[in-house]
Every structure is written in structure tokens, then in C-alpha cells.
Design a protein around this motif. Structure first.
Motif, mmCIF file in Angstrom:
data_model
loop_
_atom_site.group_PDB
_atom_site.id
_atom_site.type_symbol
_atom_site.label_atom_id
_atom_site.label_comp_id
_atom_site.label_asym_id
_atom_site.label_seq_id
_atom_site.Cartn_x
_atom_site.Cartn_y
_atom_site.Cartn_z
ATOM 1 N N ARG A 71 48.965 0.896 -24.063
ATOM 2 C CA ARG A 71 48.940 2.266 -23.568
ATOM 3 C C ARG A 71 47.849 2.430 -22.524
ATOM 4 N NH1 ARG A 71 51.388 6.399 -26.833
ATOM 5 N NH2 ARG A 71 50.281 7.886 -25.511
ATOM 6 N N LEU A 72 48.146 3.190 -21.482
ATOM 7 C CA LEU A 72 47.162 3.498 -20.454
ATOM 8 C C LEU A 72 46.309 4.697 -20.838
ATOM 9 C CD1 LEU A 72 49.422 3.055 -17.285
ATOM 10 C CD2 LEU A 72 47.706 1.453 -18.184
ATOM 11 N N SER A 73 46.882 5.607 -21.607
ATOM 12 C CA SER A 73 46.157 6.826 -21.967
ATOM 13 C C SER A 73 46.536 7.272 -23.367
ATOM 14 C CB SER A 73 46.442 7.946 -20.957
ATOM 15 O OG SER A 73 47.832 8.240 -20.918
ATOM 16 N N LEU A 74 45.669 8.085 -23.950
ATOM 17 C CA LEU A 74 45.913 8.645 -25.266
ATOM 18 C C LEU A 74 46.651 9.984 -25.141
ATOM 19 C CD1 LEU A 74 42.489 7.888 -26.992
ATOM 20 C CD2 LEU A 74 44.667 6.674 -27.283
ATOM 21 N N PRO A 75 47.256 10.460 -26.237
ATOM 22 C CA PRO A 75 48.036 11.702 -26.158
ATOM 23 C C PRO A 75 47.260 12.894 -25.607
ATOM 24 C CG PRO A 75 48.492 10.564 -28.207
ATOM 25 C CD PRO A 75 47.394 9.809 -27.550
ATOM 26 N N ARG A 76 46.010 13.054 -26.028
ATOM 27 C CA ARG A 76 45.238 14.198 -25.541
ATOM 28 C C ARG A 76 45.090 14.147 -24.025
ATOM 29 N NH1 ARG A 76 39.365 16.760 -27.282
ATOM 30 N NH2 ARG A 76 38.838 17.558 -25.217
ATOM 31 N N SER A 189 40.683 6.304 -9.871
ATOM 32 C CA SER A 189 40.095 5.224 -10.655
ATOM 33 C C SER A 189 40.594 5.281 -12.091
ATOM 34 C CB SER A 189 38.565 5.329 -10.646
ATOM 35 O OG SER A 189 38.057 5.253 -9.334
ATOM 36 N N TYR A 190 40.726 4.095 -12.712
ATOM 37 C CA TYR A 190 41.163 4.076 -14.101
ATOM 38 C C TYR A 190 39.998 4.429 -15.017
ATOM 39 C CZ TYR A 190 43.096 2.673 -18.562
ATOM 40 O OH TYR A 190 43.530 2.690 -19.861
ATOM 41 N N ALA A 191 40.237 5.346 -15.927
ATOM 42 C CA ALA A 191 39.195 5.794 -16.846
ATOM 43 C C ALA A 191 39.822 6.169 -18.178
ATOM 44 C CB ALA A 191 38.439 6.990 -16.275
ATOM 45 N N ILE A 192 39.009 6.114 -19.225
ATOM 46 C CA ILE A 192 39.416 6.524 -20.561
ATOM 47 C C ILE A 192 38.432 7.572 -21.058
ATOM 48 C CG2 ILE A 192 39.593 5.797 -22.974
ATOM 49 C CD1 ILE A 192 40.646 3.127 -21.986
ATOM 50 N N GLY A 193 38.941 8.675 -21.538
ATOM 51 C CA GLY A 193 38.091 9.743 -22.043
ATOM 52 C C GLY A 193 38.217 9.880 -23.546
ATOM 53 N N GLY A 194 37.215 10.483 -24.142
ATOM 54 C CA GLY A 194 37.253 10.714 -25.578
ATOM 55 C C GLY A 194 35.960 11.319 -26.073
ATOM 56 N N ARG A 195 35.981 11.699 -27.345
ATOM 57 C CA ARG A 195 34.797 12.277 -27.970
ATOM 58 C C ARG A 195 33.976 11.169 -28.618
ATOM 59 N NH1 ARG A 195 33.937 17.302 -28.230
ATOM 60 N NH2 ARG A 195 36.138 17.773 -27.850
ATOM 61 N N VAL A 196 32.673 11.222 -28.441
ATOM 62 C CA VAL A 196 31.791 10.192 -28.986
ATOM 63 C C VAL A 196 31.733 10.321 -30.501
ATOM 64 C CG1 VAL A 196 29.446 9.259 -28.987
ATOM 65 C CG2 VAL A 196 30.428 10.167 -26.868
ATOM 66 N N GLY A 269 29.688 13.740 -30.535
ATOM 67 C CA GLY A 269 30.485 14.939 -30.354
ATOM 68 C C GLY A 269 30.742 15.292 -28.903
ATOM 69 N N ARG A 270 30.041 14.660 -27.968
ATOM 70 C CA ARG A 270 30.257 14.949 -26.550
ATOM 71 C C ARG A 270 31.562 14.308 -26.082
ATOM 72 N NH1 ARG A 270 25.468 16.018 -23.523
ATOM 73 N NH2 ARG A 270 26.833 16.015 -21.684
ATOM 74 N N HIS A 271 32.240 14.978 -25.161
ATOM 75 C CA HIS A 271 33.454 14.406 -24.580
ATOM 76 C C HIS A 271 33.077 13.746 -23.266
ATOM 77 C CE1 HIS A 271 37.513 14.051 -22.882
ATOM 78 N NE2 HIS A 271 37.939 14.139 -24.125
ATOM 79 N N LEU A 272 33.237 12.429 -23.190
ATOM 80 C CA LEU A 272 32.865 11.653 -22.012
ATOM 81 C C LEU A 272 34.084 10.935 -21.454
ATOM 82 C CD1 LEU A 272 29.549 10.001 -23.295
ATOM 83 C CD2 LEU A 272 29.800 12.136 -22.004
ATOM 84 N N ARG A 273 33.959 10.513 -20.215
ATOM 85 C CA ARG A 273 35.020 9.735 -19.573
ATOM 86 C C ARG A 273 34.399 8.468 -19.012
ATOM 87 N NH1 ARG A 273 37.541 9.833 -14.461
ATOM 88 N NH2 ARG A 273 36.065 11.447 -13.811
ATOM 89 N N VAL A 274 34.971 7.333 -19.370
ATOM 90 C CA VAL A 274 34.444 6.036 -18.970
ATOM 91 C C VAL A 274 35.324 5.476 -17.854
ATOM 92 C CG1 VAL A 274 33.805 3.715 -19.724
ATOM 93 C CG2 VAL A 274 33.598 5.655 -21.316
ATOM 94 N N GLU A 275 34.739 5.305 -16.664
ATOM 95 C CA GLU A 275 35.455 4.760 -15.516
ATOM 96 C C GLU A 275 35.149 3.267 -15.391
ATOM 97 O OE1 GLU A 275 35.130 4.796 -10.651
ATOM 98 O OE2 GLU A 275 34.279 6.477 -11.785
ATOM 99 N N PHE A 276 36.194 2.457 -15.300
ATOM 100 C CA PHE A 276 36.037 1.006 -15.234
ATOM 101 C C PHE A 276 35.889 0.560 -13.778
ATOM 102 C CE2 PHE A 276 37.957 1.940 -19.226
ATOM 103 C CZ PHE A 276 37.450 1.000 -20.106
#
Length: 316
Positions: A71-76, A189-196, A269-276
Motif C-alpha cells: 500500500r502507498l497510503s493508509l485509509p485516513r 514527494s512521497y510521504a507517510i503521515g500518522g500519529r506518534v 500524540g502529534r500528527h506528523l508527516r515523514v517525507e522520504f
């Protein structure tokens, strides 16, 4: 009023009609965005809401549980991206045993004509739906003539060099660590986001505290990367990240662990986005934590150097 719905059946959601587009929308690449932009324009022309329909899990994940596709991305992220792209409502339809037995005709009658009062339906090239993939644009057009909607598909999208945009090609580029190629196909850019979330805090004891983001799907890439962290300050924060199953510490579920350089503070609890930005190496299993720590130090130094050079190029 919620802008997200999950079920095919239920009450009418758009009583004045809608323009509907349907797709997997994994990664929201340039092809997906072209479909969404077309549907948004048609909805604005008709003065009705635009509805984006997708499925969760994706059909191939449901039918291949032991070897699900990456998967490239999560449902959220998919829902957020669809809303940002102009969808007034998003249907993240539950793809389950009942859905697999639903005929394409029933899908059209119950959801498109029933709940959504569709006036136009748009799909991407080669899209199929319904039991045994029995639905296509020809079926939509034939049923639409009887039920009061029109249907069509958009042409494939190609990059400037003629390459066709597809999620398959993006996954291949990410697997090879070719982020420039992935960016051309994605349009960003490709990135993945989520809550820590809280991890085992092993990195902290080794001198490398990490911000951990869960990825409860099969990822499209794994390894050690130079990364930027977005969502912490106005400017991206330099970091080195590990993404995978952590073989040295017996990880199981894929976890994205980002070590932010020269940062101290609570990120839980912070929502961050990680860019590769660049791949440093593959995951590997080390003979103990001392060897792992030594390699982490080398990874951090290499990532710092790469990101410093990239920032210089960006501001030059």
C-alpha cells in the motif's frame, strides 16, 4: 453531517443528485487527481456534490490476505486526500464477503442510482467493479441510460516523457529507492503521515530516540532513509528513519521510526508527516545491540550529510 460513509446500503445521501467518481485511489497519484479534477468540474457545472468512492480494504488485499499487495497510503490519508481534492463526500466502502457477492447491477441500483442519485459517473481506465468484476464503463452507460445518469472514463495520464502513471509503477520506484521517479508520477514527494505512538523506547536507550508511526498495512518500501519531518515547525525537520519490521529487535507489524536530529521534546500524540528523500540501505539483522548502534551512528551521519546538501540546493 459526516462527509464519510462506509456502506453501500442506507438512506439517500445526495437527494439533489451527484457526480460520482470511483477508484482505488491508493497514493492519489496524477492519474487519480485527473479523475477527481474532472469529476469536480462536472459537479460544479451541474451544481451538485462530487462523491468519491473507494474501498477498504482494497479488493486485492481482501482476496490475498496472506500476500497482500503493498500500500502507498493508509485509509485516513486517502480520505483526507480525497476531501482535499474537492470531494464533498467520500464513500470508503467496506469490502467484505457481502460486497464480493454483490452484482455490478445491484451496486449501480442500490448505491449509484439509489443512495447517491448519480447524474454522472466517472471511472479511470480499465476499472472494474461488482461480483467477478462484472461491471465496466459499458455496463454503467447501459444502465445509466435507463436510470437517468451518464457515465464515462478518462484517458490514462502520462508524464512528460510518455510514461503512463500508475500505482504499480510508483511502488516499483519506491522499492528501488528512486524517489525522484516516484515524485514525477505522484506529482509530489512521497510521504507517510500518522500519529506518534509509544514504542518500546529501545532507541532512547541507544541514544537514538524515535517518533514512531504505525503502518498496519503492507508497505511499499522498507529500509533506512534520510527523511524530512513535516508538521513540527514551519520548516521540515531533518531526520533519519527506519521503516520495516525491525529484524534485530524482532518487530512484527511495520513501524516507521524517525530519529529527529538535535530535537528534544514530547511528540506523543502529534500528527506528523515523514517525507522520504534517499534510501541509505536495506534492513538487516545485526549481531547484538552494539553492532546495531554503530550502524545507526553511520546512518545518522550519512543522512545529515545528504539532507544538508539538499537544503543547500533548495536555497541556492
Amino acid at each position: 453531517m459526516s462527509r464519510l460513509f462506509r456502506d453501500v446500503e442506507g438512506g439517500v445521501l445526495t437527494p439533489d443528485g451527484s457526480v460520482v467518481c470511483i477508484g482505488a485511489f491508493d497514493g492519489l497519484h496524477l492519474g487519480h487527481r485527473a479523475l477527481l479534477a474532472h469529476a469536480r468540474l462536472r459537479a460544479a457545472t451541474l451544481g451538485v456534490p462530487m462523491v468519491a468512492l473507494s474501498f477498504e480494504p482494497l479488493p486485492r488485499e481482501f482476496f490475498m490476505p496472506d500476500a497482500p499487495p503493498p500500500r502507498l497510503s493508509l485509509p485516513r490519508a486517502k480520505v483526507e486526500g480525497l476531501l482535499e481534492a474537492g470531494a464533498d463526500r467520500v464513500g470508503l466502502l467496506r469490502f467484505n464477503r457481502r460486497m464480493t457477492s454483490m452484482s455490478a447491477q445491484d451496486f449501480v441500483h442500490i448505491l449509484l442510482a439509489g443512495r447517491l442519485r448519480a447524474r454522472e459517473v466517472w471511472i479511470g481506465p480499465e476499472f472494474r467493479f461488482g461480483h467477478k468484476r462484472g461491471g465496466d464503463v459499458a455496463l454503467l452507460q447501459a444502465m445509466g441510460a435507463e436510470l437517468g445518469f451518464s457515465a464515462g472514463h478518462i484517458a490514462p495520464v502520462h508524464c512528460a516523457d510518455g510514461e503512463r502513471v500508475s500505482s504499480t509503477r510508483i511502488r516499483a520506484a519506491l522499492r528501488q529507492g528512486d524517489f525522484a521517479h516516484a515524485e514525477r508520477l505522484l506529482g509530489r514527494s512521497y510521504a507517510i503521515g500518522g500519529r506518534v505512538v509509544r514504542g518500546k523506547q529501545l532507541g532512547r536507550t541507544l541514544g537514538f530516540p524515535t517518533a514512531n508511526l504505525r503502518f498496519p498495512k503492507t508497505p511499499a518500501l522498507s529500509g533506512i532513509y534520510a527523511t524530512w519531518i513535516h508538521g513540527l515547525t514551519e520548516r521540515p525537520w531533518p531526520s533519519v528513519s527506519s521503516f520495516g519490521t525491525r529484524p534485530t529487535v524482532e518487530g512484527v507489524e511495520p513501524l516507521l521510526e524517525a530519529h529527529l536530529f538535535d530535537f528534544s521534546g514530547d511528540l506523543y500524540g502529534r500528527h506528523l508527516r515523514v517525507e522520504f528523500v534517499a534510501k541509505l540501505r536495506d534492513e538487516e539483522k545485526f549481531d547484538g545491540l552494539d553492532a546495531l548502534t554503530a550502524q545507526m551512528q553511520r546512518d545518522a551521519a550519512q543522512a545529515r550529510q545528504l539532507l544538508s546538501a539538499e537544503r543547500f540546493r533548495a536555497t541556492a
